[in-house]
Design an enzyme around this catalytic site. Structure first.
Site, PDB file in Angstrom:
ATOM      1  CE  LYS A 179      -2.134   1.496   3.663  1.00 28.59           C
ATOM      2  NZ  LYS A 179      -3.238   1.697   4.714  1.00 28.59           N
ATOM      3  CE  LYS A 189     -13.518  -0.448   6.434  1.00 28.48           C
ATOM      4  NZ  LYS A 189     -12.362  -1.023   6.836  1.00 28.48           N
TER       5      LYS A 189
END
Length: 772
Positions: free
Chosen positions: A305, A469
């Site tokens: 990330k 999500k």
């Protein structure tokens, strides 16, 4: 368990006179004073006088509960303030002592720790009291509307908003208690340092697992964790505000192909997710542009990330390609606050993200909002725990003609004002659970802390590995455009609350057993609640094995709590395989493509349907044995009595398919090839035997010819079978299908055929040589 029974079994002594009088209110519903009903049931009609009497008693009960909640919340606030003064006084004495002077004794710290533990138990009890009464009010209103035909729910919602005892937020108390408890636990020497420290260890294993937490258990979970890890506060000098916990992300994707969605769902090598994130309210000027890249384990690399910061006023021009990365970091170069190497890495990342967005036509499609409570020692990253509550997904696209975000990179008609009641239902999805994420970074061979093992195997959490999500929000907000669903979607209809598996929870320090999480917390079920009754029947179906598993000893590994008892037939998974999700799925996909591809799929589906029908007819005609019914064990009889128990198999809605994660590594391809080569070798041996019998015999006979024909047939059949199996497996591996990669019948059939052929050869050869 009926709610009345649960209420009686869950009463806390301090609150015993302040709970809702559930049985009394039920009695009021039975005391109608009107004339006999015309339906001949013998019951009396509910009159306006009865309604006035019932509403008056309901108001009295609401006032009683609300007053007790307010008084207790104020008492807890005062106790926290007093404890804070006492802790600071003891810590100051410790820090200001001179040489030779004695500081605070160990007994003083123990007394402070006991006092804080008692306050933590009070917060836990108050949260349980509020949750139970809130459930009781809505159950009695539901019962009233059903039995009387008068609709009280809308009016009572207004009364509840006037006395919102259930909306008390304990986050501020949790943060204060966490800071004080950490001071006392460390004897006035809390750990200090960078919260990102610990990531430079040379040899460590990073495990990240996600769990769902029912709202009833959120406060209890926070209180348990804070006794082991402090709440991570990035700006300790600032007074706590609710919006400080808010995290909002805007996810990008191509709304025509959904490349990023499918890549993240399938966990393809190199799959990316691009999002823009900010912390706090809408006035935040710093926006983080992030890219998450998935790497398979077999590559030897780790998922990454990476992100860089950009000013909010520059986001639109950057995402449109008008602002180049070099201009973004020009000021940073002049100031010299970051090294040239770090700036170059950020600039390269910015250029790559900008190029991907422009090339693939990525647009903002989905927003995720949640409030995060993070737990971590500031200088120790071995254990990181985050709890995300009030998770909400919102549409950001302009696909249906509605200008939600317009030309802007985010919509501006909402902020961090959960629950976003101004939005239409089709624009918002409010996730019903909190998300607990546990990140463990341990040395090789090192076990995680015992309290972590107990927490993740307790009744408070439900493991959902790889939950996303972005994936969940996209699948729910675009039902007409997304046909491939995540594997956890069927679980959304199942109540995740579980019975207590072991003694784990909040306890008062002096009186053992007065406040625990092992109170009876079974399903809240009234005999006349159809919805919950359906859930119980679902528990009798799909949940039966899960409840059985939860009554066993605690799990001993990180994912132990996700293992269920074996089903009656382990041949199929709990989710239907890709071939069984929806027989029309591939046909619908081919119809969109059209051309010869559609006709080929159409012919294949019709042929498959005909073969399936013929097989069903044969199974019906040919007699076959049936299994005998096994008497129910005492444990199952105790749990479910005489209700029906069966294993539930989830299936996707028509026209859609549930994607079951399948891990594919290069060695899987090699294994399929090795198996294929093994069958080829087998076929060559059989073909060699057939050729030898046919061409090299001393006196060829009809018997030898027929025996050679049998072996020739076996060789050809094994060749065709091996090619078919290899093609099927290769296609399944490429498509990451949850197919059956074992061969149940092929080896057995071929071995039996080989045995029969060899037996025939032996018998006929013996007869030719006149041995019998």
């Amino acid at each position: 368990m009926k709610f009345g029974e649960q209420l009686r079994s869950s009463i806390i002594r301090e609150y015993q006179w302040y709970y809702i009088d559930y049985n009394g209110l039920k009695g009021e519903l039975r005391d109608a004073t009107g004339p006999l009903a015309a339906n001949g049931s013998g019951a009396k009609e509910w009159t306006e006088e009865d309604e006035t009497r019932f509403v008056g008693k309901l108001e009295t009960e609401l006032e009683k509960v609300h007053t007790k909640q307010q008084v207790k919340a104020m008492e807890i606030s005062r106790r926290i303030a007093i404890s804070e003064r006492e802790v600071k006084e003891v810590v100051n004495r410790l820090n200001e002592r001179g040489l030779g002077e004695e500081g605070p004794s160990e007994e003083e710290f123990l007394l402070l720790e006991e006092d804080l533990s008692d306050i933590i138990a009070d917060v836990h009890d108050l949260a349980k009291f509020v949750q139970l009464n809130y459930t009781g009010f809505y159950k009695i209103i539901k019962k009233h509307d059903k039995l009387t035909g008068w609709h009280l729910r809308p009016a009572f919602d207004t009364r509840l908003k006037a006395k919102p005892f259930y909306k008390e937020n304990y986050d501020a108390s949790v943060i204060k208690l966490s800071k004080l408890y950490d001071l006392v636990r460390t004897r006035g020497n809390p750990v200090k340092g960078d919260s990102a420290a610990g990531g430079s260890q040379a040899s460590f294993i990073r495990q990240t697992t996600k769990y769902w937490v029912h709202p009833d258990n959120v406060t209890e979970l926070k209180l348990i964790i804070l006794k082991h890890l402090p709440v991570l506060v990035f700006n300790a000098s600032k007074e706590f505000e609710q919006q400080d916990q808010a995290i909002t992300s805007i996810y990008y994707d191509n709304p025509e192909k959904w490349d990023l969605y499918e890549g993240r769902l399938k966990k393809s090598e190199g799959a990316e997710a691009i999002r823009l994130r900010w912390y706090g309210g809408m006035k935040t000027e710093t926006i983080f542009v992030e890219r998450k890249t998935h790497r398979e384990d077999w590559t030897g690399e780790k998922s990454v990330k990476a992100r860089f910061a950009i000013k909010e006023k520059n986001v639109n021009s950057y995402m449109k390609g008008e602002l180049l990365p070099a201009a973004i970091f020009e000021k940073a170069r002049k100031e010299g606050k970051k090294s040239e190497k770090a700036i170059a890495e950020d600039e390269r990342l910015a250029a790559e993200i900008q190029y991907s967005v422009l090339k693939h036509g990525y647009k903002p499609v989905c927003r995720s909002f949640y409030n995060r409570t993070a737990f971590q020692l500031p200088a120790d990253a071995r254990v990181r725990i985050s709890l995300d509550t009030e998770l909400t997904m919102v549409r950001e696209d302009n696909l249906d003609g509605r200008a939600r975000s317009g030309d802007n990179w985010r919509r501006m008609d909402i902020g961090v004002d959960y629950p976003f009641s101004q939005l239409p239902p089709e624009d918002v999805v409010r996730f019903p659970y909190a998300i607990l994420e546990v990140k463990l970074q341990t040395q090789v061979g090192q076990e995680p802390p015992e309290w972590i093992r107990q927490l993740i195997s307790s009744h408070l959490v439900e493991a959902v590995p790889k939950f996303s999500k972005f994936i969940h929000g996209t699948a729910c907000l675009f039902p007409s455009r997304i046909n491939l669903l995540p594997f956890w979607m069927p679980q959304m209809d199942v109540d995740i609350r579980k019975p207590v598996t072991h003694d784990f929870g909040i306890r008062r320090p002096d009186i053992s057993g007065t406040t625990t999480t092992s109170d009876d917390e079974e399903e809240e079920l009234d005999s006349d609640d159809e919805e919950l009754d359906a859930v119980r029947r679902g528990a009798g179906n799909g949940e039966s094995s899960r409840h059985g598993a939860r009554l066993r000893a605690p799990a001993t590994d990180m994912e132990g709590q996700t293992v269920d008892l074996p089903t009656a037939n382990d041949d199929f998974p709990i989710y239907d395989s890709d071939d069984e999700y929806d027989e029309n799925y591939e046909l619908e996909e081919a119809r969109r493509v059209g051309g010869w591809h559609y006709y080929r799929i159409l012919f294949s589906s019709k042929a498959s349907a005909a073969a399936s029908g013929a097989w069903s007819v044969l199974k019906y005609i040919i007699p076959h044995p049936h299994g005998s019914e096994i008497p129910r064990s005492d444990r199952l009889q105790t749990l479910f009595r005489n209700s029906r128990i069966q294993t539930k198999r989830f299936s996707a809605p028509p026209g859609k398919k549930i994607y079951v994660p399948v891990r594919v590594e290069p060695k899987v391809y090699f294994a399929a090839e090795r198996t294929f080569l093994g069958w080829i070798e087998y076929s060559i041996y059989i073909g060699t035997i057939a050729t030898t019998l046919l061409n090299f015999g001393d006196h060829p006979t009809p018997t030898a010819f027929w025996i050679a024909g049998i072996f020739t047939f076996l060789a050809i059949f094994s060749l065709l079978y091996s090619v078919g199996i290899y093609l099927y497996r290769s296609r399944s591996i490429r498509n990451r299908k949850a197919a059956r990669y074992y061969d149940r019948w092929g080896p057995s059939v071929l071995c039996v055929a080989l045995f029969v052929a060899a037996g025939f050869n032996f018998v006929y050869e013996g007869r030719e040589r006149k041995y019998w």
